[in-house]
Write a protein that holds these residues in place. Structure first.
Motif, PDB file in Angstrom:
ATOM      1  N   GLY A   1     -92.900  34.241 -26.207  1.00 44.08           N
ATOM      2  CA  GLY A   1     -93.863  33.157 -26.254  1.00 44.08           C
ATOM      3  C   GLY A   1     -93.709  32.292 -27.493  1.00 44.08           C
ATOM      4  N   PHE A   2     -94.045  31.018 -27.379  1.00 47.34           N
ATOM      5  CA  PHE A   2     -93.939  30.045 -28.470  1.00 47.34           C
ATOM      6  C   PHE A   2     -92.566  30.146 -29.144  1.00 47.34           C
ATOM      7  CE2 PHE A   2     -95.130  28.370 -32.786  1.00 47.34           C
ATOM      8  CZ  PHE A   2     -95.327  27.062 -32.347  1.00 47.34           C
ATOM      9  N   PRO A   3     -91.500  29.773 -28.452  1.00 47.41           N
ATOM     10  CA  PRO A   3     -90.130  29.982 -28.952  1.00 47.41           C
ATOM     11  C   PRO A   3     -89.719  28.960 -30.013  1.00 47.41           C
ATOM     12  CG  PRO A   3     -90.063  28.892 -26.827  1.00 47.41           C
ATOM     13  CD  PRO A   3     -91.515  29.196 -27.094  1.00 47.41           C
ATOM     14  N   VAL A   4     -90.293  29.049 -31.176  1.00 46.65           N
ATOM     15  CA  VAL A   4     -90.016  28.084 -32.241  1.00 46.65           C
ATOM     16  C   VAL A   4     -88.555  28.148 -32.692  1.00 46.65           C
ATOM     17  CG1 VAL A   4     -90.767  29.683 -34.045  1.00 46.65           C
ATOM     18  CG2 VAL A   4     -90.807  27.225 -34.484  1.00 46.65           C
ATOM     19  N   GLU A   5     -87.972  29.333 -32.648  1.00 46.39           N
ATOM     20  CA  GLU A   5     -86.580  29.460 -33.093  1.00 46.39           C
ATOM     21  C   GLU A   5     -85.629  28.692 -32.170  1.00 46.39           C
ATOM     22  OE1 GLU A   5     -88.946  33.077 -34.170  1.00 46.39           O
ATOM     23  OE2 GLU A   5     -88.476  32.042 -32.273  1.00 46.39           O
ATOM     24  N   THR A   6     -85.881  28.718 -30.866  1.00 47.80           N
ATOM     25  CA  THR A   6     -85.006  27.978 -29.954  1.00 47.80           C
ATOM     26  C   THR A   6     -85.194  26.477 -30.141  1.00 47.80           C
ATOM     27  OG1 THR A   6     -86.608  27.970 -28.117  1.00 47.80           O
ATOM     28  CG2 THR A   6     -85.110  29.857 -28.280  1.00 47.80           C
ATOM     29  N   TRP A   7     -86.426  26.080 -30.448  1.00 47.82           N
ATOM     30  CA  TRP A   7     -86.690  24.659 -30.716  1.00 47.82           C
ATOM     31  C   TRP A   7     -85.901  24.220 -31.953  1.00 47.82           C
ATOM     32  CZ3 TRP A   7     -88.760  22.114 -34.935  1.00 47.82           C
ATOM     33  CH2 TRP A   7     -89.103  20.777 -34.739  1.00 47.82           C
ATOM     34  N   MET A   8     -85.942  25.034 -33.001  1.00 46.86           N
ATOM     35  CA  MET A   8     -85.199  24.711 -34.216  1.00 46.86           C
ATOM     36  C   MET A   8     -83.695  24.649 -33.951  1.00 46.86           C
ATOM     37  SD  MET A   8     -87.205  27.083 -37.001  1.00 46.86           S
ATOM     38  CE  MET A   8     -86.024  26.681 -38.294  1.00 46.86           C
ATOM     39  N   ASN A   9     -83.207  25.603 -33.160  1.00 46.22           N
ATOM     40  CA  ASN A   9     -81.777  25.640 -32.870  1.00 46.22           C
ATOM     41  C   ASN A   9     -81.334  24.411 -32.084  1.00 46.22           C
ATOM     42  OD1 ASN A   9     -79.309  27.258 -33.091  1.00 46.22           O
ATOM     43  ND2 ASN A   9     -79.404  27.361 -30.867  1.00 46.22           N
ATOM     44  N   ASP A  10     -82.168  23.979 -31.147  1.00 46.25           N
ATOM     45  CA  ASP A  10     -81.846  22.771 -30.380  1.00 46.25           C
ATOM     46  C   ASP A  10     -81.760  21.553 -31.296  1.00 46.25           C
ATOM     47  OD1 ASP A  10     -81.715  24.142 -28.015  1.00 46.25           O
ATOM     48  OD2 ASP A  10     -83.774  23.670 -27.400  1.00 46.25           O
ATOM     49  N   ARG A  11     -82.679  21.463 -32.229  1.00 46.25           N
ATOM     50  CA  ARG A  11     -82.652  20.318 -33.158  1.00 46.25           C
ATOM     51  C   ARG A  11     -81.408  20.362 -34.040  1.00 46.25           C
ATOM     52  NH1 ARG A  11     -85.860  20.008 -29.951  1.00 46.25           N
ATOM     53  NH2 ARG A  11     -87.839  18.887 -29.891  1.00 46.25           N
ATOM     54  N   LEU A  12     -81.017  21.558 -34.455  1.00 47.19           N
ATOM     55  CA  LEU A  12     -79.824  21.694 -35.284  1.00 47.19           C
ATOM     56  C   LEU A  12     -78.570  21.278 -34.522  1.00 47.19           C
ATOM     57  CD1 LEU A  12     -80.584  25.106 -36.997  1.00 47.19           C
ATOM     58  CD2 LEU A  12     -80.427  22.903 -38.143  1.00 47.19           C
ATOM     59  N   LYS A  13     -78.495  21.657 -33.248  1.00 44.93           N
ATOM     60  CA  LYS A  13     -77.323  21.308 -32.448  1.00 44.93           C
ATOM     61  C   LYS A  13     -77.194  19.802 -32.269  1.00 44.93           C
ATOM     62  CE  LYS A  13     -78.194  24.084 -28.970  1.00 44.93           C
ATOM     63  NZ  LYS A  13     -78.014  24.797 -27.683  1.00 44.93           N
ATOM     64  N   ARG A  14     -78.333  19.112 -32.254  1.00 43.59           N
ATOM     65  CA  ARG A  14     -78.286  17.661 -32.083  1.00 43.59           C
ATOM     66  C   ARG A  14     -77.730  16.948 -33.313  1.00 43.59           C
ATOM     67  NH1 ARG A  14     -84.171  16.577 -29.173  1.00 43.59           N
ATOM     68  NH2 ARG A  14     -83.814  17.970 -27.372  1.00 43.59           N
ATOM     69  N   LEU A  15     -77.701  17.665 -34.436  1.00 42.42           N
ATOM     70  CA  LEU A  15     -77.126  17.058 -35.634  1.00 42.42           C
ATOM     71  C   LEU A  15     -75.610  16.978 -35.559  1.00 42.42           C
ATOM     72  CD1 LEU A  15     -79.230  18.888 -38.382  1.00 42.42           C
ATOM     73  CD2 LEU A  15     -79.578  16.578 -37.470  1.00 42.42           C
TER      74      LEU A  15
END
Length: 507
Positions: A468-482
């Motif tokens: 629940g509340f997968p903040v780590e996957t959200w962070m990882n997605d943002r990092l990949k967009r860099l």
């Protein structure tokens, strides 16, 4: 329109936008055409920005358009191109070959923009097709194909499979390795040295095309061709795409010894079933490592014995899998394992067993890596004989298979929240432990540090089955967009519906 000459245009729809290299199937069928005096032009959408315009321009003086594809997202661009070609000239011949047309020739040929399908090995069939198109002759005598006559499908007798040793060399000189390197960051190619696999796993389509009769190139040919290929085109790596490279252990040893003696300086990876890798002792593996082998990819598929039995993988046991990882790492070879989630019969209990297996393996043997998928019931796989019983809605058209891919496929036993939860769990498995892709690592030190930091809470979540509340996957997605990505991933959009036909201008 200009008069057609002796040119054949190939289109290769994108499958992976990052791990890009030359399409092996097209290079294979190109050689007989070149030897017969035909001109070959390959347009790969991965390295061609305006690929539709490029295809139409090349067709202006060509005999036909040929497309090679497998089931899934490659169908999107195939349909896009085919519609554009038929809007330009409804009579222009479009030929489809490769895995999907071989497994579903009737359905593929039923598409209004497909004129010919090639089943199985296409080297001889395609040459005969092109020769007859050039002369305006009937295709009746060409074995192993399907074509339309007055709107009706006509299928010719099967063409017997030829041993790999009898097949012509691939036309690697047609590949633009410079362009692929700009996309991927690495200079590499695929190479095949054997066909088929003696096993019949329930999810695999291999037997549907090649049967289970394994045949291979002699080891001396492997050594000579790979050394020459890598040196001529300055390739740092070969992915040997054999379904099961280690069927003949003596052959593998002779190949390794030959590469060492030849002073080979390229890296290579293979695929093998775990029971065959387990036959290798540490000396065998060290010899292969000296020969440049850096990775062995295995189909572990599940951490549940019950699911493995359902997959027809009774030949596999966990003791040999662990021992395989241990020995590979001792020899400095990276052991990779594939996992299939949601195979029919897998429940919550079996899924947790698989996650625990992955976590245990990666902790016991740091350096082992896992790649996960959601079960996709591809045509030709043994399990598809139970499609109706399982409630699987099988697509009824070529276009319908475009979205038959894990990201979009909704299985009768995996819907809604369950499907989403499994996807999140797979995201955490990707974050928890490092994997080494083919493409060059373009991440900066800050990105690497952050991803390393979030791997620890990801492991906690996997251990405790909490997503629940997968903040780590959200962070990882943002990092990949860099990171700079040359082109959107091919599964990032769905197939657009057909538009009303309009007459396109001649290029």
């Amino acid at each position: 329109m200009k008069k057609r000459n002796n040119k054949v245009v190939f289109f290769f729809p994108a499958f992976s936008s990052i791990e890009a290299t030359a399409p092996l199937g097209i290079l294979a069928v190109s050689t007989p055409l070149l030897r017969a005096g035909y001109t070959v032009k390959i347009i790969d959408s991965t390295i061609t920005p305006d690929f539709k315009k490029a295809v139409l321009q090349e067709l202006d003086d060509a005999l036909c358009l040929a497309v090679s594809l497998v089931t899934g997202p490659m169908i999107r661009e195939t349909v896009e191109i085919a519609r554009a070609v038929k809007a330009w000239n409804p009579e222009f011949p479009i030929i489809l070959g490769g895995w999907h047309p071989s497994l579903l020739p009737d359905q593929t040929l039923a598409s209004p923009f497909v004129d010919v399908v090639v089943r199985g090995q296409g080297e001889d069939s395609l040459l005969e097709i092109v020769q007859r198109l050039e002369k305006g002759d009937s295709l009746d005598g060409v074995r192993g194909i399907g074509f339309k006559r007055k709107g009706e499908a006509v299928f010719t007798p099967e063409r017997p499979l030829r041993p790999l040793v009898e097949m012509p060399a691939k036309a690697y000189h047609l590949a633009d390795f410079d362009a692929y390197e700009r996309v991927c960051g690495r200079r590499w190619a695929m190479y095949i040295s054997s066909l088929a696999c003696p096993f019949n796993c329930a999810y695999c389509t291999n037997a549907g095309v090649y049967g289970r009769k394994w045949n291979a190139l002699p080891p001396e040919q492997f050594v000579e061709e790979t050394v020459e290929l890598t040196r001529r085109y300055r390739l740092e790596m070969l992915w040997v795409v054999d379904d099961n490279f280690l069927v003949d252990l003596d052959r593998a040893r002779i190949i390794a010894e030959g590469l060492v003696q030849a002073g080979a300086d390229f890296k290579w990876s293979i695929q093998a079933t775990t029971n065959l890798t387990a036959r290798l002792n540490i000396e065998d593996l060290r010899l292969l490592r000296r020969a440049g082998l850096q990775q062995i990819c295995h189909g572990a598929e599940s951490g549940s014995l019950e699911v493995l039995k359902l997959m027809n993988k009774d030949f596999q046991d966990f003791e040999s899998i662990y021992e395989t990882a241990h020995r590979c790492l001792q020899a400095d070879i990276r052991p990779s394992f594939n996992i299939i989630f949601a195979f029919p019969g897998e429940g919550r209990k079996e899924r947790r067993e698989t996650v625990k297996f992955v976590m245990n393996m990666c902790r016991r043997y740091p350096g082992a890596e896992f790649w996960t998928n959601i079960f996709t019931p591809y045509p030709g796989a043994p399990v598809m004989s139970r499609a109706k019983e399982l409630g699987i809605e099988v697509p009824t058209s070529l276009e319908g298979w475009a979205d038959f891919f894990p990201r979009y496929t909704v299985l009768p036993w995996l819907k809604g929240k369950d499907h989403k939860r499994l996807q999140v769990m797979r995201d955490y498995l990707r974050i928890a432990f490092d994997r080494v892709p083919i493409a060059a690592d373009r991440r900066g030190p800050v990105t690497k540090a952050i991803q390393k930091a979030i791997s620890y809470p990801a492991r906690w979540r996997l251990d405790h089955d909490v997503y629940g509340f997968p903040v780590e996957t959200w962070m990882n997605d943002r990092l990949k967009r860099l990171n700079i990505v040359p082109k959107p991933a091919v599964d990032a959009k769905r197939l657009e519906p057909a538009q009303p036909a309009t007459q396109a201008s001649c290029p």
